[in-house]
Design a protein around this motif. Structure first.
Motif, short mmCIF file in Angstrom:
data_model
loop_
_atom_site.label_atom_id
_atom_site.label_comp_id
_atom_site.label_asym_id
_atom_site.label_seq_id
_atom_site.Cartn_x
_atom_site.Cartn_y
_atom_site.Cartn_z
N ASP A 147 33.94 19.40 65.38
CA ASP A 147 32.57 19.33 64.85
C ASP A 147 32.58 19.25 63.33
OD1 ASP A 147 31.51 19.37 67.38
OD2 ASP A 147 31.03 21.52 67.35
N ASP A 148 33.51 19.98 62.70
CA ASP A 148 33.62 19.93 61.24
C ASP A 148 34.11 18.56 60.78
OD1 ASP A 148 32.80 22.56 61.11
OD2 ASP A 148 34.84 23.35 60.99
N GLU A 149 35.02 17.95 61.56
CA GLU A 149 35.50 16.62 61.22
C GLU A 149 34.34 15.62 61.21
OE1 GLU A 149 38.65 15.50 63.83
OE2 GLU A 149 40.13 16.73 62.79
N MET A 150 33.47 15.71 62.20
CA MET A 150 32.33 14.79 62.27
C MET A 150 31.39 15.02 61.09
SD MET A 150 32.96 12.74 64.61
CE MET A 150 31.41 11.87 64.60
N ALA A 151 31.16 16.26 60.74
CA ALA A 151 30.30 16.56 59.59
C ALA A 151 30.90 16.00 58.31
CB ALA A 151 30.08 18.07 59.47
N LEU A 152 32.22 16.13 58.15
CA LEU A 152 32.89 15.56 56.99
C LEU A 152 32.82 14.04 57.00
CD1 LEU A 152 36.07 17.84 56.77
CD2 LEU A 152 34.12 17.80 55.20
N ALA A 153 33.02 13.43 58.15
CA ALA A 153 32.99 11.97 58.27
C ALA A 153 31.62 11.42 57.91
CB ALA A 153 33.38 11.54 59.69
N ASP A 154 30.57 12.13 58.28
CA ASP A 154 29.21 11.68 57.96
C ASP A 154 28.97 11.61 56.45
OD1 ASP A 154 28.44 11.30 60.58
OD2 ASP A 154 27.46 13.26 60.75
N LYS A 155 29.74 12.36 55.68
CA LYS A 155 29.56 12.40 54.23
C LYS A 155 30.37 11.33 53.50
CE LYS A 155 28.58 17.31 54.30
NZ LYS A 155 29.03 18.64 53.95
N LEU A 156 31.25 10.64 54.21
CA LEU A 156 32.09 9.63 53.57
C LEU A 156 31.26 8.42 53.17
CD1 LEU A 156 35.19 9.75 55.93
CD2 LEU A 156 35.01 10.68 53.61
N PRO A 157 31.49 7.86 51.99
CA PRO A 157 30.68 6.72 51.53
C PRO A 157 30.84 5.48 52.40
CG PRO A 157 32.49 7.12 50.02
CD PRO A 157 32.47 8.26 51.00
N GLN A 158 31.98 5.30 53.06
CA GLN A 158 32.14 4.12 53.89
C GLN A 158 31.31 4.19 55.17
OE1 GLN A 158 34.58 6.26 53.09
NE2 GLN A 158 36.10 6.44 54.68
N ALA A 159 30.86 5.36 55.58
CA ALA A 159 30.00 5.48 56.76
C ALA A 159 28.60 4.94 56.46
CB ALA A 159 29.92 6.93 57.23
N ASP A 160 28.09 5.26 55.29
CA ASP A 160 26.78 4.75 54.88
C ASP A 160 26.86 4.42 53.39
OD1 ASP A 160 24.20 4.12 54.20
OD2 ASP A 160 23.30 5.93 55.03
N ALA A 161 27.16 3.16 53.14
CA ALA A 161 27.32 2.71 51.76
C ALA A 161 26.06 2.04 51.23
CB ALA A 161 28.50 1.75 51.67
N SER A 162 24.94 2.27 51.91
CA SER A 162 23.71 1.59 51.51
C SER A 162 23.25 1.99 50.11
CB SER A 162 22.60 1.82 52.54
OG SER A 162 22.38 3.19 52.74
N SER A 163 23.63 3.16 49.64
CA SER A 163 23.26 3.53 48.27
C SER A 163 24.21 2.93 47.24
CB SER A 163 23.25 5.06 48.13
OG SER A 163 24.57 5.57 48.27
N LEU A 164 25.31 2.35 47.70
CA LEU A 164 26.31 1.79 46.79
C LEU A 164 26.19 0.28 46.62
CD1 LEU A 164 29.38 3.78 48.15
CD2 LEU A 164 27.93 4.36 46.20
N VAL A 165 25.52 -0.38 47.56
CA VAL A 165 25.40 -1.84 47.51
C VAL A 165 23.96 -2.25 47.82
CG1 VAL A 165 27.80 -2.27 48.20
CG2 VAL A 165 26.03 -2.15 49.94
N ASP A 166 23.60 -3.43 47.37
CA ASP A 166 22.31 -4.01 47.71
C ASP A 166 22.50 -4.74 49.05
OD1 ASP A 166 20.25 -5.95 48.10
OD2 ASP A 166 19.79 -5.88 45.95
N ARG A 167 21.98 -4.16 50.11
CA ARG A 167 22.20 -4.69 51.46
C ARG A 167 21.73 -6.13 51.58
NH1 ARG A 167 21.16 -2.11 57.36
NH2 ARG A 167 21.52 -4.03 58.50
N ASP A 168 20.55 -6.45 51.07
CA ASP A 168 20.02 -7.81 51.18
C ASP A 168 20.95 -8.81 50.50
OD1 ASP A 168 17.83 -6.92 52.64
OD2 ASP A 168 16.55 -6.77 50.86
N GLN A 169 21.42 -8.46 49.33
CA GLN A 169 22.32 -9.34 48.59
C GLN A 169 23.65 -9.49 49.33
OE1 GLN A 169 23.35 -8.00 44.65
NE2 GLN A 169 24.24 -9.96 44.08
N LEU A 170 24.20 -8.39 49.81
CA LEU A 170 25.45 -8.43 50.57
C LEU A 170 25.32 -9.32 51.80
CD1 LEU A 170 28.36 -7.43 51.17
CD2 LEU A 170 27.29 -5.51 52.40
N GLU A 171 24.24 -9.11 52.57
CA GLU A 171 24.06 -9.90 53.79
C GLU A 171 23.86 -11.38 53.48
OE1 GLU A 171 21.02 -8.03 56.18
OE2 GLU A 171 22.40 -6.44 56.80
N ALA A 172 23.15 -11.70 52.41
CA ALA A 172 22.97 -13.11 52.03
C ALA A 172 24.31 -13.74 51.68
CB ALA A 172 21.99 -13.22 50.86
N GLN A 173 25.15 -13.02 50.96
CA GLN A 173 26.46 -13.56 50.60
C GLN A 173 27.35 -13.73 51.83
OE1 GLN A 173 27.72 -10.74 47.61
NE2 GLN A 173 26.74 -11.89 45.95
#
Length: 188
Positions: A9-35
């Motif tokens: 359960d702790d592993e899952m909680a840690l995994a949820d905090k990894l930037p690769q799980a949800d990188a939407s704050s790090l990239v512009d999704r619309d721009q990424l998808e268009a490219q």
């Protein structure tokens, strides 16, 4: 440093905090998808000059696809293959199964899976690039892969009821999603 193992359960909680799980704050999704869409439109049109990765039959052979399997699918689909590995041996698909391919492109893995599940099975490919879907659908109709379907859509918001498939496959496209946790949730 503690040598105690981390509870699942702790592993899952840690995994949820990894930037690769949800990188939407790090990239512009619309721009990424268009490219990504423009790049894979080039792949569908077999325009290799501008690509930074290998495509086609030589790549499929290099990553482990059996030659006899590749011989049995549309050559034009294979010309647009841009996968990262051969995974259908691990999927161990059986006749009659229902399979979903995330990021199906021009259909290489869909057509390969269709051969494994046979006419009583069903294989659906999902892609968000219109030219890939159009090419795959044209090849399906031309070559008689009646148990296949290609759907334009997003792999993190699938248009299917839960438990619609026996197996979910994907060949590298999850890496292109900024919301991997949603993709895995949809697949599950």
């Amino acid at each position: 440093m503690s040598s105690d193992p981390i509870a699942p359960d702790d592993e899952m909680a840690l995994a949820d905090k990894l930037p690769q799980a949800d990188a939407s704050s790090l990239v512009d999704r619309d721009q990424l998808e268009a490219q990504v869409q423009e790049m894979y439109r080039q792949v569908a049109r077999e325009e290799e000059a501008e690509l930074h990765f290998a495509v086609g039959r030589p790549l499929a052979l290099r990553v482990g696809y059996p030659s006899e399997l590749l011989d049995a699918i549309p050559a034009e689909a294979l010309a647009s293959f841009a996968g990262v590995g051969y995974h259908l041996d691990l999927a161990a698909l059986a006749p009659g199964e229902r399979v979903l391919d995330l990021g199906s492109g021009s259909g290489t893995d869909v057509f390969c899976a269709a051969l494994q599940v046979g006419p009583s099975g069903r294989v659906v490919g999902v892609d968000f690039t219109d030219e890939q879907i159009d090419k795959a659908t044209r090849l399906r109709d031309r070559d008689g892969f009646a148990q296949t379907e290609f759907v334009e859509g997003s792999i993190d918001d699938l248009p299917f009821e839960a438990a619609s498939f026996d197996a979910v496959i994907s060949n590298g496209v999850i890496n292109l999603s900024p919301v991997k946790h949603r993709v895995f949730s949809e697949a599950a």
